[in-house]
Design an enzyme around this catalytic site. Sequence first.
Site, PDB file in Angstrom:
ATOM      1  N   ARG A  61     -28.377 -75.985 -58.017  1.00 47.62           N
ATOM      2  CA  ARG A  61     -29.251 -76.887 -58.771  1.00 47.62           C
ATOM      3  C   ARG A  61     -29.725 -76.277 -60.073  1.00 47.62           C
ATOM      4  O   ARG A  61     -30.112 -76.994 -60.990  1.00 47.62           O
ATOM      5  CB  ARG A  61     -30.456 -77.312 -57.934  1.00 47.62           C
ATOM      6  CG  ARG A  61     -30.212 -78.460 -56.980  1.00 47.62           C
ATOM      7  CD  ARG A  61     -31.533 -79.115 -56.573  1.00 47.62           C
ATOM      8  NE  ARG A  61     -32.540 -78.152 -56.177  1.00 47.62           N
ATOM      9  CZ  ARG A  61     -32.693 -77.672 -54.954  1.00 47.62           C
ATOM     10  NH1 ARG A  61     -31.860 -78.045 -53.994  1.00 47.62           N
ATOM     11  NH2 ARG A  61     -33.652 -76.815 -54.682  1.00 47.62           N
ATOM     12  N   TYR A 115     -35.520 -98.288 -78.095  1.00 51.44           N
ATOM     13  CA  TYR A 115     -34.410 -98.588 -77.189  1.00 51.44           C
ATOM     14  C   TYR A 115     -34.951 -99.377 -75.998  1.00 51.44           C
ATOM     15  O   TYR A 115     -35.965 -98.993 -75.401  1.00 51.44           O
ATOM     16  CB  TYR A 115     -33.826 -97.245 -76.761  1.00 51.44           C
ATOM     17  CG  TYR A 115     -32.643 -97.223 -75.861  1.00 51.44           C
ATOM     18  CD1 TYR A 115     -31.545 -98.052 -76.051  1.00 51.44           C
ATOM     19  CD2 TYR A 115     -32.597 -96.290 -74.816  1.00 51.44           C
ATOM     20  CE1 TYR A 115     -30.444 -97.969 -75.220  1.00 51.44           C
ATOM     21  CE2 TYR A 115     -31.493 -96.195 -73.993  1.00 51.44           C
ATOM     22  CZ  TYR A 115     -30.422 -97.037 -74.193  1.00 51.44           C
ATOM     23  OH  TYR A 115     -29.333 -96.944 -73.360  1.00 51.44           O
ATOM     24  N   ASP A 187     -36.696 -89.907 -79.646  1.00 52.24           N
ATOM     25  CA  ASP A 187     -35.324 -90.210 -79.257  1.00 52.24           C
ATOM     26  C   ASP A 187     -34.468 -89.969 -80.489  1.00 52.24           C
ATOM     27  O   ASP A 187     -34.461 -90.762 -81.432  1.00 52.24           O
ATOM     28  CB  ASP A 187     -35.207 -91.657 -78.774  1.00 52.24           C
ATOM     29  CG  ASP A 187     -33.812 -91.993 -78.259  1.00 52.24           C
ATOM     30  OD1 ASP A 187     -32.842 -91.296 -78.638  1.00 52.24           O
ATOM     31  OD2 ASP A 187     -33.675 -92.971 -77.489  1.00 52.24           O
ATOM     32  N   LYS A 212     -23.370 -90.262 -76.134  1.00 53.63           N
ATOM     33  CA  LYS A 212     -22.952 -90.824 -77.413  1.00 53.63           C
ATOM     34  C   LYS A 212     -22.187 -89.788 -78.238  1.00 53.63           C
ATOM     35  O   LYS A 212     -21.048 -89.483 -77.927  1.00 53.63           O
ATOM     36  CB  LYS A 212     -24.191 -91.331 -78.181  1.00 53.63           C
ATOM     37  CG  LYS A 212     -25.144 -92.198 -77.350  1.00 53.63           C
ATOM     38  CD  LYS A 212     -24.515 -93.477 -76.837  1.00 53.63           C
ATOM     39  CE  LYS A 212     -25.538 -94.495 -76.355  1.00 53.63           C
ATOM     40  NZ  LYS A 212     -26.325 -94.099 -75.183  1.00 53.63           N
TER      41      LYS A 212
END
Length: 401
Positions: A61, A115, A187, A212
């Site tokens: 993890r 967004y 963002d 993206k």
Amino acid sequence: MAKDPISHKQATRLVEAGRRKEWTGAAVNPPVWRASTHLYADSADLSAGRPNEDGHFYYGRRGAPTQWALADALTGMEEGAAGTLLYPSGVSAIANVLLAILRPGDVLLVTDNAYEPTRNIALSLLKSFGVETRFFDPLDPDAYAAAFCDKTRAVMLESPGSLTMEVCDVPLLAGIARDRGAVSVLDNTWACSTGFAALAHGCDISVMSLTKHVGGHSDLMMGSASATARLYPRLRRSAQLMGNVISPDDTALALRGLRTLDVRLRQSTASALHIAAWLSKRPEVARVLCPLLPESPGHDLWQRDFRSGCGLFSFILRGADEAARSRFIDALTLFGIGFSWGGFESLAIPFNPTPMRSVMAWPPAGLGPSDRLGVRLSIGLEDPDDLTGDLDRAFSAMEGA
């Protein structure tokens, strides 16, 4: 890796970033370390424990060299960052960051052109935890400053704004938040850290959807958050408590995409500027929403604060109805119809931001009430003349019904 990478230019740093010899060995790329279990030498080694830092094996993890290399590379991209966390998607990054810095009873300020999933996180997930959200117009600093109260703990910014591409004065807004004791989160997916230095411009946390531009090939989902020294440990602890871990295979794809990020962004930005200028002369277009254009609102701020652009922008059809816009979209052959952006292929989606606005007016000033339907384009790596030809045919199909 070079001894003094900070002196190198961006393209060079993207090639070198994260390629530490202790993680890559003789390989050019960090190998894909697939492991849930990390073994200890003996009982004493197990009892001694391992520092909770990247670079120390502990358990799957906490990652391994593949994930550490990407986080290290992204931290190096973001001037002023103490570290970077990786998340399963961009939306996961936004949700996890906000959950880490907010508590029941807190107030969150969110830019009104955010967004849509960011709005949904604020109005559903955070609301269920007792966090109040207030939306603000990022182009009205006075109203924004007045929205703060003694319970305001964080501000969510986005520039340019989602879909409608407004550029706000991020240093000013982040400075107001800092003066009021609130954490500012940006963002930063549109420009990436290579195009806008979020922390250097006053933000505390820079979030990106690596799906993206960094991924760049439409074949992975991932998000990141780079933070200052004050907030990075808080984000790291929260991410570990929620069990966030990223597939090493997807991480290797993101590392591969990172190496060509600069050249891809240069090409898509140049093509987007060419196509945006072409669209601005079309009679069917009421307005092009592209900060790269000198005549676009917010261009001065973009020119002042940003180092580069990208291939994502929008335009508003003049007096078109839903049927006409659908004919336009459906006639496109080189543009796919789909969400996301930043890949090698061009995309187009219709939008109407009215249902997603609380305080900002739509249509924008200077346009008529019938000039409200928009189209968002993500410009890929196709020849821009082929793309304008495709758009030209789509306009003909829209008008010829």
